[in-house]
Design a protein around this motif. Structure first.
Motif, PDB file in Angstrom:
ATOM      1  N   GLU A  34       0.823  -1.211   0.000  1.00  0.00           N
ATOM      2  CA  GLU A  34       0.000   0.000   0.000  1.00  0.00           C
ATOM      3  C   GLU A  34       0.858   1.263   0.000  1.00  0.00           C
ATOM      4  OE1 GLU A  34      -2.324  -3.375   1.655  1.00  0.00           O
ATOM      5  OE2 GLU A  34      -0.330  -2.545   2.039  1.00  0.00           O
ATOM      6  N   MET A  40      -7.841   3.593   1.262  1.00  0.00           N
ATOM      7  CA  MET A  40      -7.057   3.417   2.468  1.00  0.00           C
ATOM      8  C   MET A  40      -7.799   3.922   3.696  1.00  0.00           C
ATOM      9  SD  MET A  40      -4.272   1.821   1.690  1.00  0.00           S
ATOM     10  CE  MET A  40      -5.428   0.912   0.650  1.00  0.00           C
ATOM     11  N   LYS A  41      -8.537   5.024   3.551  1.00  0.00           N
ATOM     12  CA  LYS A  41      -9.322   5.537   4.666  1.00  0.00           C
ATOM     13  C   LYS A  41     -10.452   4.586   5.022  1.00  0.00           C
ATOM     14  CE  LYS A  41     -10.304   9.798   5.224  1.00  0.00           C
ATOM     15  NZ  LYS A  41     -10.850  11.161   5.061  1.00  0.00           N
ATOM     16  N   VAL A  42     -11.108   4.008   4.000  1.00  0.00           N
ATOM     17  CA  VAL A  42     -12.187   3.050   4.232  1.00  0.00           C
ATOM     18  C   VAL A  42     -11.673   1.813   4.946  1.00  0.00           C
ATOM     19  CG1 VAL A  42     -13.812   1.482   3.097  1.00  0.00           C
ATOM     20  CG2 VAL A  42     -13.634   3.842   2.331  1.00  0.00           C
ATOM     21  N   LYS A  43     -10.522   1.294   4.527  1.00  0.00           N
ATOM     22  CA  LYS A  43      -9.960   0.093   5.136  1.00  0.00           C
ATOM     23  C   LYS A  43      -9.537   0.352   6.579  1.00  0.00           C
ATOM     24  CE  LYS A  43      -7.197  -2.561   2.814  1.00  0.00           C
ATOM     25  NZ  LYS A  43      -6.061  -3.040   1.985  1.00  0.00           N
ATOM     26  N   LEU A  44      -9.035   1.560   6.846  1.00  0.00           N
ATOM     27  CA  LEU A  44      -8.623   1.884   8.212  1.00  0.00           C
ATOM     28  C   LEU A  44      -9.821   2.010   9.153  1.00  0.00           C
ATOM     29  CD1 LEU A  44      -5.762   4.475   7.567  1.00  0.00           C
ATOM     30  CD2 LEU A  44      -5.531   2.156   8.475  1.00  0.00           C
ATOM     31  N   ASN A  45     -10.953   2.453   8.574  1.00  0.00           N
ATOM     32  CA  ASN A  45     -12.160   2.604   9.381  1.00  0.00           C
ATOM     33  C   ASN A  45     -12.907   1.282   9.510  1.00  0.00           C
ATOM     34  OD1 ASN A  45     -11.618   5.332   9.688  1.00  0.00           O
ATOM     35  ND2 ASN A  45     -12.806   5.914   7.881  1.00  0.00           N
ATOM     36  N   TYR A  94      -7.394   5.869  -4.479  1.00  0.00           N
ATOM     37  CA  TYR A  94      -6.644   4.967  -3.595  1.00  0.00           C
ATOM     38  C   TYR A  94      -6.563   5.530  -2.186  1.00  0.00           C
ATOM     39  CZ  TYR A  94      -3.416   1.303  -2.275  1.00  0.00           C
ATOM     40  OH  TYR A  94      -2.851   0.216  -1.660  1.00  0.00           O
ATOM     41  N   TYR A  95      -6.438   6.828  -2.059  1.00  0.00           N
ATOM     42  CA  TYR A  95      -6.428   7.444  -0.731  1.00  0.00           C
ATOM     43  C   TYR A  95      -7.765   7.193  -0.034  1.00  0.00           C
ATOM     44  CZ  TYR A  95      -6.005  10.999   2.902  1.00  0.00           C
ATOM     45  OH  TYR A  95      -5.955  11.643   4.108  1.00  0.00           O
ATOM     46  N   TRP A  96      -8.856   7.269  -0.787  1.00  0.00           N
ATOM     47  CA  TRP A  96     -10.178   6.977  -0.220  1.00  0.00           C
ATOM     48  C   TRP A  96     -10.261   5.525   0.247  1.00  0.00           C
ATOM     49  CZ3 TRP A  96     -13.618   3.320  -2.175  1.00  0.00           C
ATOM     50  CH2 TRP A  96     -14.872   3.287  -1.554  1.00  0.00           C
TER      51      TRP A  96
END
Length: 392
Positions: A276, A387-392, A383-385
């Motif tokens: 990532e 990563m935010k979804v996966k972190l949440n 891709y930044y979006w």
């Protein structure tokens, strides 16, 4: 069907199978101006030989992906390469634009087996860090092979004329078919081969997976940039800057160097960084290089354009293998069908992006850099979006 013992294909065979469809696409690029003159069609029309390739290619990956689950990997690949050979023979015999486009579609439909079935074989044969490194090496081949295509096409056109580009493709098809028939093992296990996945269930699962959507967007966007470059670059360097066909072909070495360096960097960096992180770094480099490319294009500097093209594609080649390796993790039991639908989606995106490049073509050398920046920014944002979804 008799029980088949699963084997792992050689890296050389994998590289050959993923490389020949890319060469088939880009070998056209040095001869686009000559084809435009010979067939008496406009530059925008002749660029349709690029975008139309991916329409048939996208349909083909869906068909061959499913047939790979039903027939087995080896029979599907051999059938696809045989159709690819027929398409190349038709291209050589074509005498007008309609026949050229028609056999270009046949060629692309057959060549698509080399993409989707080979990626399926790779995903079921290699996993984890090993899989990421294998994908890095094959991604270099996927980028290197279209980079070599313009060089081959330019040299053949200069020495023998544009029609013999097609006879070169006939020879390539024969060699690939013989090599595949000799060395390709069947990698599909009997338990998977005898079960036919419901396509509606496969499609529904893929459609509700944001990871699949974003990685598909990255793969399609990167290839869209690559082949938009190949559609537009001849008119920048040959028409605007006055390069000969073989001189333009030599420029493919810039992209070849970017693909090889990108693969080498990914192989080494995966020992220290997560995939990532490499994806974000690669996309960031592509955005910055695109800005520089716009500036030097506005200054009409061919040499500096090549520097920033190298940097932009270096970033993309850092991103691509990680996206390919991570896209369908968890889909191993339905890999052929999942790869087919997944590849259909991203190759349709490649077709749309390549078509938009031909639609935007109006003679300015700033158009391509601006287009590259827009797509790179969109990929970085997506891709930044994710990563935010996966972190949440």
């Amino acid at each position: 069907m008799k029980n088949v013992q699963k084997q792992v294909p050689s890296l050389l065979l994998i590289i050959t199978l993923v490389g020949f469809p890319q060469i088939s696409e880009s070998i056209f690029t040095p001869v686009l101006p000559a084809l435009s003159r010979a067939l008496q069609v406009s530059a925008s029309q002749i660029q349709l030989t690029m975008s139309s390739y991916f329409v048939a290619f996208a349909i083909g990956v869906l068909v061959w992906g499913q047939l790979a689950d039903y027939w087995g990997r080896r029979p599907a690949l051999l059938a696809g390469i045989s159709i690819y050979l027929i398409g190349n023979i038709g291209l050589f015999a074509s005498t007008n634009f309609l026949w050229l486009i028609s056999f270009r579609l046949v060629q692309a439909f057959g060549a698509s087996a080399g993409s989707v079935v080979t990626q399926t074989i790779m995903r079921e044969s290699f996993s984890g860090v090993t899989g990421a490194k294998i994908f890095a090496k094959t991604s270099a081949a996927m980028a290197l092979s279209p980079a070599l295509g313009p060089l081959i096409g330019g040299l053949v056109q200069s020495w023998l004329g544009y029609r013999h580009v097609f006879s070169t493709l006939i020879g390539l098809a024969v060699v690939v078919l013989m090599y595949c028939g000799w060395r390709l093992p069947e990698t599909l296990e009997l338990t998977v081969l005898t079960s036919r996945p419901r396509q509606s269930a496969v499609l529904r699962r893929l459609g509700h997976d944001p990871i699949v959507w974003v990685y598909g967007g990255l793969i399609g966007g990167i290839n869209g940039i690559l082949f938009s470059y190949y559609a537009e670059a001849p008119f920048i360097f040959e028409t605007h800057f006055g390069f000969t066909a073989w001189q333009y072909g030599l420029l493919g070495l810039v992209l070849a160097a970017a693909s090889l360096l990108g693969a080498l960097m990914v192989t080494q960096l995966l020992n220290h960084y997560r995939p990532e992180q490499l994806v974000l770094a690669g996309l960031g480099l592509s955005v910055l290089a695109s800005v520089g490319l716009i500036v030097v294009a506005g200054l009409n500097q061919a040499g500096w354009m090549l520097v920033f093209i190298f940097l932009a594609f270096l970033g993309l080649n850092i991103t691509l293998p990680n996206a390919l390796n991570r896209a369908l993790v968890g889909y191993e039991a339905i890999m052929g069908s999942a790869s087919g639908w997944f590849s259909l989606a991203y190759y349709l995106l490649v077709s749309v992006l390549t078509y938009l490049m031909s639609w935007l073509h109006h003679g300015s050398i700033v158009t391509l850099p601006s287009y590259l920046l827009a797509i790179s920014l969109a990929m970085l944002g997506a891709y930044y979006w994710l990563m935010k979804v996966k972190l949440n």
